[in-house]
Design an enzyme around this catalytic site. Structure first.
Site, short mmCIF file in Angstrom:
data_model
loop_
_atom_site.label_atom_id
_atom_site.label_comp_id
_atom_site.label_asym_id
_atom_site.label_seq_id
_atom_site.Cartn_x
_atom_site.Cartn_y
_atom_site.Cartn_z
CG ASP A 2 -1.70 -1.25 1.44
OD1 ASP A 2 -2.10 -1.85 0.44
OD2 ASP A 2 -1.92 -1.64 2.60
CD GLU B 200 -8.95 -2.88 -0.89
OE1 GLU B 200 -9.37 -2.95 0.28
OE2 GLU B 200 -8.21 -3.76 -1.38
O1 FUB Z 1 -3.13 -3.59 3.54
C1 FUB Z 1 -4.43 -3.87 3.98
C2 FUB Z 1 -5.43 -3.57 2.91
O2 FUB Z 1 -5.16 -4.33 1.76
C3 FUB Z 1 -5.43 -2.15 2.42
O3 FUB Z 1 -6.00 -1.24 3.30
C4 FUB Z 1 -6.14 -2.33 1.15
O4 FUB Z 1 -6.10 -1.24 0.28
C5 FUB Z 1 -5.47 -3.57 0.60
O5 FUB Z 1 -4.28 -3.27 -0.06
#
Ligand code: FUB
Length: 342
Positions: free
Chosen positions: A32, A242
């Site tokens: 991320d 997301e």
């Molecule tokens: O790293 C945890 C979660 O996985 C992140 O918040 C999302 O965007 C995904 O990459």
């Protein structure tokens, strides 16, 4: 957690060559990556993946991270420095578990680290921590940002100095469990489950001058299809899941995000930081691993995307960050990136 030498595959040159680019660091697992240029230098604010032993499920419980490290580079191909622990879950008074994807901003002589973490009731909130140094250590505010919920904050400062936060994520990110400012612990585990209605989408809000709170009611980031209609829940290849990011190019606002269960990075372009944004297409095909999450920066007249995959571990919750060049086409769209060579 030491990520070095965990997978013999990475020492095999022929296998390495199937990836568009190579991991930026291998001493720890990172994911991320939110990159920024502060004072002419590249700072990366990633998640710090660990093997916590938490079983895998659709809520993402296996992403059970405990702290953040800030990384920096003098240039894109330069040496990567790991500045050590910048913030730990044990030093966030209201936190329960799972430090997910963070982001950072600079204003008023202070660096701000924004982070999602579940509170002691297992509800994701967004917190903020401050430092005088871009690499930390950061000190967390005593409470989460008032009115915040869900995950993946991405903070964008416009040319007029206004700063906005984009955030949210469905499934494990809990966005679907929020209605009229209330959290429903027994709500859907995935999305709104209203297949033919407008999909749930990211949120956008202007931050207050002191960068510690929201300055207005939160709004939806509306993404429109080719007919000017919001993308629908059933449109898994295009709707928001997301991992929001915002960048400005040639006066236009580029909202970019992950489609989650279809593993694509998509872009949508608007005339205002609030949108609406017109869906443009996929600009990165799936990486190795379930999640795909990115950030985009400009440095020395070129644009770059930071992203992650699972090259070092082969495990979806033990990721490694990478960088590659990003190109805007003459028509303003983003050229498609293939993270795996054919
Ligand atoms: O790293 C945890 C979660 O996985 C992140 O918040 C999302 O965007 C995904 O990459």
């Amino acid at each position: 957690q030491n990520a070095k030498n965990t997978n013999a595959e990475t020492s095999d040159t022929s296998k390495k060559s199937k990836y568009l680019s190579q991991p930026l660091i291998s001493e720890i697992y990172t994911a991320d990556p939110s990159a920024h240029v502060f004072d002419g230098k590249i700072y990366i604010y990633p998640s710090h993946d660990i093997e916590a032993g938490t079983p895998e499920n659709d809520n993402g419980d296996h992403f059970d991270m405990r702290d953040y490290h800030v990384l920096s580079m003098d240039s894109i191909n330069g040496k990567v420095t790991d500045h050590g622990v910048a913030l730990s879950v044990k030093d966030i008074p209201w936190a329960g578990r799972q430090l997910w994807a963070p982001d950072a901003a600079f204003k008023n002589g202070t660096y701000y680290l924004y982070f999602p973490v579940k509170d002691k009731n297992d509800v994701f909130r967004i917190g903020v921590a401050t430092s005088k140094n871009p690499a930390g250590p950061f000190k967390a505010e005593p409470k989460p940002i008032e009115g915040s919920f869900s995950i993946d904050p991405a903070v964008f400062t416009d040319t007029d100095g206004s700063t906005y936060m984009y955030y949210g994520g469905i499934w494990g990110g809990q966005l679907q469990r929020w209605n009229n400012g209330k959290y429903d612990a027994n709500g859907s585990k995935t999305d709104s489950q209203k297949e033919n209605e407008s999909a749930l989408t990211a949120k956008v809000v202007r931050l207050s001058q002191n960068m510690l709170g929201f300055d207005e009611p939160v709004k939806d980031v509306v993404i429109l299809d080719e007919n000017g209609k919001p993308l629908l829940t059933k449109d898994h290849d295009r709707r928001f899941f997301e991992g929001a990011w915002m960048h400005k190019y040639n006066g236009k606002y580029y909202f970019t995000y992950s489609t989650g269960d279809t593993h694509l990075l998509a872009s949508a372009i608007g005339d205002s930081p609030y949108g609406p944004f017109k869906y443009q297409g996929t600009f990165m095909n799936p990486v190795e691993g379930w999640t795909t999450h990115h950030s985009i920066i400009e440095i020395k007249g070129k644009w770059y995307i930071f992203y992650h995959d699972t090259q070092l571990s082969g495990k979806t919750h033990l990721r490694n960050i990478k960088v590659t060049e990003l190109t805007h086409n003459a028509d303003g769209t983003i050229a498609l990136i293939e993270p795996m060579k054919k």
